[in-house]
Design a protein around this motif. Structure first.
Motif, PDB file in Angstrom:
ATOM      1  N   TYR A 104       0.850  -1.180   0.000  1.00  0.00           N
ATOM      2  CA  TYR A 104       0.000   0.000   0.000  1.00  0.00           C
ATOM      3  C   TYR A 104       0.890   1.235   0.000  1.00  0.00           C
ATOM      4  O   TYR A 104       1.717   1.410   0.890  1.00  0.00           O
ATOM      5  N   CYS A 105       0.727   2.073  -1.023  1.00  0.00           N
ATOM      6  CA  CYS A 105       1.636   3.201  -1.246  1.00  0.00           C
ATOM      7  C   CYS A 105       0.869   4.500  -1.447  1.00  0.00           C
ATOM      8  O   CYS A 105      -0.308   4.508  -1.789  1.00  0.00           O
ATOM      9  N   SER A 106       1.614   5.575  -1.285  1.00  0.00           N
ATOM     10  CA  SER A 106       1.113   6.907  -1.555  1.00  0.00           C
ATOM     11  C   SER A 106       2.201   7.689  -2.270  1.00  0.00           C
ATOM     12  O   SER A 106       3.384   7.404  -2.105  1.00  0.00           O
ATOM     13  N   LYS A 107       1.808   8.677  -3.032  1.00  0.00           N
ATOM     14  CA  LYS A 107       2.793   9.539  -3.678  1.00  0.00           C
ATOM     15  C   LYS A 107       3.295  10.612  -2.717  1.00  0.00           C
ATOM     16  O   LYS A 107       4.217  11.338  -3.030  1.00  0.00           O
ATOM     17  N   GLU A 108       2.670  10.698  -1.561  1.00  0.00           N
ATOM     18  CA  GLU A 108       3.110  11.620  -0.509  1.00  0.00           C
ATOM     19  C   GLU A 108       3.667  10.787   0.639  1.00  0.00           C
ATOM     20  O   GLU A 108       3.130   9.722   0.960  1.00  0.00           O
ATOM     21  N   PRO A 109       4.736  11.255   1.298  1.00  0.00           N
ATOM     22  CA  PRO A 109       5.307  10.474   2.409  1.00  0.00           C
ATOM     23  C   PRO A 109       4.317  10.325   3.556  1.00  0.00           C
ATOM     24  O   PRO A 109       3.529  11.230   3.823  1.00  0.00           O
ATOM     25  N   PHE A 110       4.362   9.177   4.191  1.00  0.00           N
ATOM     26  CA  PHE A 110       3.584   8.946   5.396  1.00  0.00           C
ATOM     27  C   PHE A 110       4.307   9.586   6.554  1.00  0.00           C
ATOM     28  O   PHE A 110       5.542   9.642   6.583  1.00  0.00           O
ATOM     29  N   ILE A 111       3.577  10.087   7.536  1.00  0.00           N
ATOM     30  CA  ILE A 111       4.205  10.715   8.699  1.00  0.00           C
ATOM     31  C   ILE A 111       4.759   9.621   9.601  1.00  0.00           C
ATOM     32  O   ILE A 111       4.046   8.702   9.989  1.00  0.00           O
ATOM     33  N   ASP A 112       6.038   9.715   9.907  1.00  0.00           N
ATOM     34  CA  ASP A 112       6.695   8.766  10.793  1.00  0.00           C
ATOM     35  C   ASP A 112       6.806   9.412  12.166  1.00  0.00           C
ATOM     36  O   ASP A 112       7.498  10.408  12.335  1.00  0.00           O
ATOM     37  N   ASP A 113       6.094   8.875  13.158  1.00  0.00           N
ATOM     38  CA  ASP A 113       6.078   9.453  14.495  1.00  0.00           C
ATOM     39  C   ASP A 113       7.474   9.571  15.086  1.00  0.00           C
ATOM     40  O   ASP A 113       7.762  10.481  15.843  1.00  0.00           O
TER      41      ASP A 113
END
Length: 117
Positions: A104-113
């Protein structure tokens, strides 16, 4: 029952890139990504959102590949000149583990806590 996977659907080529840290001459850390493998993939859209105020449409994608040991969300994918950030990796067929991966991917980075502090 898991949906049947067909090898003919793997018509896209994605490059898996691994993150590493490099230090410059003054000790500053720079993240770099190195190509690890290029694999055949099926790509489908599973969601999206329209950010009208910013004039941006964002799609969330599922990239299906044959199982690849060691792949983690710390890697990223390159497809058609774009970076795809990995949010989750799922084994879609628990009856036959390690055959396929749904990434599962996005073209925007996921927020890494861990990076926020």
């Amino acid at each position: 029952m898991a949906k049947k996977r067909r090898i003919g659907r793997l018509r896209h080529r994605v490059t898996i890139q691994r993150r590493s840290a490099e230090y410059d001459e003054v000790g500053q850390v720079t993240e770099t990504y190195t190509d690890v493998a290029t694999v055949a993939a099926a790509i489908s859209v599973y969601g999206g959102r329209n950010l009208a105020q910013q004039g941006v449409a964002e799609a969330s994608l599922i990239v299906t590949i044959r199982a690849l040991a060691g792949l983690t969300p710390y890697e990223q994918l390159r497809w058609r000149g774009e970076t795809l950030y990995i949010g989750a990796i799922i084994d879609p067929d628990p009856d036959h583990p390690n055959r396929w991966m749904d990434i599962y991917c996005s073209k925007e980075p996921f927020i890494d806590d861990a990076d926020e502090g």
